[in-house]
Design a protein around this motif. Structure first.
Motif, PDB file in Angstrom:
ATOM      1  N   GLN A 210      63.048   8.313  14.894  1.00 13.16           N
ATOM      2  CA  GLN A 210      64.341   7.674  14.592  1.00 13.16           C
ATOM      3  C   GLN A 210      64.555   6.400  15.417  1.00 13.16           C
ATOM      4  O   GLN A 210      65.320   5.526  15.047  1.00 13.16           O
ATOM      5  CB  GLN A 210      65.497   8.645  14.888  1.00 13.16           C
ATOM      6  N   GLN A 211      63.901   6.325  16.545  1.00 12.50           N
ATOM      7  CA  GLN A 211      64.036   5.134  17.399  1.00 12.50           C
ATOM      8  C   GLN A 211      62.891   4.149  17.154  1.00 12.50           C
ATOM      9  O   GLN A 211      62.625   3.277  17.985  1.00 12.50           O
ATOM     10  CB  GLN A 211      64.029   5.525  18.895  1.00 12.50           C
ATOM     11  N   GLN A 212      62.191   4.333  16.039  1.00 12.67           N
ATOM     12  CA  GLN A 212      61.023   3.498  15.705  1.00 12.67           C
ATOM     13  C   GLN A 212      59.922   3.604  16.760  1.00 12.67           C
ATOM     14  O   GLN A 212      59.185   2.660  17.008  1.00 12.67           O
ATOM     15  CB  GLN A 212      61.412   2.018  15.525  1.00 12.67           C
ATOM     16  N   LEU A 213      59.857   4.746  17.398  1.00 13.96           N
ATOM     17  CA  LEU A 213      58.754   4.972  18.341  1.00 13.96           C
ATOM     18  C   LEU A 213      57.879   6.062  17.722  1.00 13.96           C
ATOM     19  O   LEU A 213      58.162   7.248  17.861  1.00 13.96           O
ATOM     20  CB  LEU A 213      59.305   5.426  19.703  1.00 13.96           C
ATOM     21  N   ASN A 214      56.864   5.609  16.980  1.00 14.29           N
ATOM     22  CA  ASN A 214      56.059   6.588  16.238  1.00 14.29           C
ATOM     23  C   ASN A 214      54.854   7.034  17.054  1.00 14.29           C
ATOM     24  O   ASN A 214      53.923   6.265  17.266  1.00 14.29           O
ATOM     25  CB  ASN A 214      55.607   5.992  14.907  1.00 14.29           C
ATOM     26  N   VAL A 215      54.928   8.267  17.498  1.00 13.53           N
ATOM     27  CA  VAL A 215      53.804   8.806  18.255  1.00 13.53           C
ATOM     28  C   VAL A 215      53.481  10.204  17.750  1.00 13.53           C
ATOM     29  O   VAL A 215      54.365  10.954  17.357  1.00 13.53           O
ATOM     30  CB  VAL A 215      54.108   8.889  19.777  1.00 13.53           C
ATOM     31  N   LYS A 216      52.197  10.494  17.763  1.00 18.19           N
ATOM     32  CA  LYS A 216      51.788  11.850  17.424  1.00 18.19           C
ATOM     33  C   LYS A 216      51.574  12.570  18.754  1.00 18.19           C
ATOM     34  O   LYS A 216      50.689  12.194  19.524  1.00 18.19           O
ATOM     35  CB  LYS A 216      50.501  11.810  16.601  1.00 18.19           C
ATOM     36  N   LEU A 217      52.416  13.538  19.029  1.00 23.39           N
ATOM     37  CA  LEU A 217      52.309  14.203  20.334  1.00 23.39           C
ATOM     38  C   LEU A 217      51.200  15.245  20.324  1.00 23.39           C
ATOM     39  O   LEU A 217      51.019  15.981  19.353  1.00 23.39           O
ATOM     40  CB  LEU A 217      53.649  14.851  20.706  1.00 23.39           C
ATOM     41  N   SER A 218      50.450  15.269  21.411  1.00 24.52           N
ATOM     42  CA  SER A 218      49.416  16.296  21.605  1.00 24.52           C
ATOM     43  C   SER A 218      49.566  16.787  23.038  1.00 24.52           C
ATOM     44  O   SER A 218      50.288  16.158  23.826  1.00 24.52           O
ATOM     45  CB  SER A 218      48.033  15.674  21.431  1.00 24.52           C
ATOM     46  N   PHE A 219      48.898  17.856  23.372  1.00 26.84           N
ATOM     47  CA  PHE A 219      49.025  18.328  24.754  1.00 26.84           C
ATOM     48  C   PHE A 219      48.507  17.275  25.734  1.00 26.84           C
ATOM     49  O   PHE A 219      49.031  17.114  26.829  1.00 26.84           O
ATOM     50  CB  PHE A 219      48.299  19.661  24.937  1.00 26.84           C
ATOM     51  N   LEU A 220      47.498  16.515  25.284  1.00 30.04           N
ATOM     52  CA  LEU A 220      46.942  15.475  26.150  1.00 30.04           C
ATOM     53  C   LEU A 220      47.971  14.382  26.454  1.00 30.04           C
ATOM     54  O   LEU A 220      48.237  14.069  27.620  1.00 30.04           O
ATOM     55  CB  LEU A 220      45.685  14.873  25.511  1.00 30.04           C
ATOM     56  N   ASN A 221      48.603  13.806  25.406  1.00 27.17           N
ATOM     57  CA  ASN A 221      49.534  12.712  25.721  1.00 27.17           C
ATOM     58  C   ASN A 221      50.874  13.206  26.268  1.00 27.17           C
ATOM     59  O   ASN A 221      51.532  12.505  27.025  1.00 27.17           O
ATOM     60  CB  ASN A 221      49.658  11.705  24.568  1.00 27.17           C
TER      61      ASN A 221
END
Ligand SMILES: [Zn+2]
Length: 298
Positions: A210-221
């Motif tokens: 929603q904040q235009q911060l597109n990230v795919k979360l993984s345990f690593l990141n």
């Protein structure tokens, strides 16, 4: 964390310390100058590196450190002492003499000398070599808050009191997860795998979208941060939020309450508000807005 002693209560020749530069860099308490691992104050170089203090401030540093009464030093030690890793700097370097460089500077200069903990993370993620320079500097870029920095530091070093660890030390009656009571509470389970934690990260992904911060979360990141967004500010904001979320989960574990995403957003809102107040008083509102304006709380 026990509040130790305000720097401004310390006196030298009956004069109170007030270093404007230091104050503006949020150095307010004596324990911020203390390195719990070596049980001594940070060296001047470390302080410059951590807080961005100008290198001509050595005399200020020296006068202040010399004026700190011995009882305050011992209070810091007894009040808040993550002792388990006291000597790890020496271990990593394989030498006995105390070094005045802090851990992540060592890592940057000696990237090939990984600690056992670093190897453990690499095995866990199935990665041959993680970017430790990024990992160690990330908390210093993402936040000026020592609570968040300290937490991330402990996380990187796996100095996290999970039930698996507490049970081994006979400090907990069970090694099972406080949220689901089904699996052994390891760092991996507590912060990522648990069925009560996965929805929280999913919520966070949508919130960031929603904040235009597109990230795919993984345990690593989630563990070590995001470096792929279009600007440094974006990376820093997401990394700030990721550290805060982990700390939120950890605090809820001790309350034995399943974390609720809206409660997290509420505390994030408060944090941003505090940053804004600090920016206002430091006359850095423009920087603050440039950084935080993209985050809209509905
Ligand atoms: Zn669980």
């Amino acid at each position: 964390m026990v509040l130790v002693c305000n720097i401004f209560n310390i006196t030298s020749n009956n004069k109170t310390f007030f270093y404007k530069d230091w104050f503006e860099r949020s150095i307010k308490y004596v324990d911020q100058l203390y390195d719990y691992r070596i049980k001594d104050f940070y060296s001047f170089n470390d302080i410059c590196y951590i807080y961005g203090i100008p290198s001509n401030n050595f005399l200020k540093y020296y006068t202040l450190i010399k004026s700190i009464p011995i009882h305050i030093k011992s209070e810091i030690n007894t009040n808040n002492a993550p002792c388990t890793q006291t000597t790890f700097v020496e271990n990593i370097l394989g030498r006995k003499n105390k070094t005045n460089k802090i851990f992540y500077t060592l890592q940057i200069k000696n990237p090939t000398e990984n600690s056992k903990t670093q190897n453990k993370w690499q095995v866990l993620f199935g990665v041959h070599e993680l970017n430790w320079k990024h990992i160690f500097t990330m908390p210093y870029k993402a936040t000026i808050e020592s609570t968040l920095r300290n937490f991330q530091y402990k996380y990187i070093h796996r100095i996290i009191a999970t039930n698996k660890y507490l049970f081994k030390c006979k400090l907990s009656n069970s090694n099972l997860c406080d949220f689901c009571s089904e699996n052994i509470e390891t760092i991996e389970h507590l912060f990522w795998e648990c069925k009560h934690i996965q929805p929280i990260w999913n919520h966070l992904t949508s919130f960031l979208e929603q904040q235009q911060l597109n990230v795919k979360l993984s345990f690593l990141n989630v563990s070590f941060g995001i470096y792929s967004l279009k600007s440094k500010d974006c990376n820093n904001i997401v990394n700030f939020i990721l550290i805060m979320m982990k700390l939120f989960i950890f605090n809820m574990k001790f309350k034995k309450q399943v974390p609720i995403f809206n409660c997290f957003i509420h505390s994030l809102k408060l944090k941003v508000q505090i940053e804004k107040e600090i920016a206002l008083s430091n006359d850095t509102l423009q920087n603050f807005e440039q950084k935080w304006n993209r985050i809209k709380f509905s």
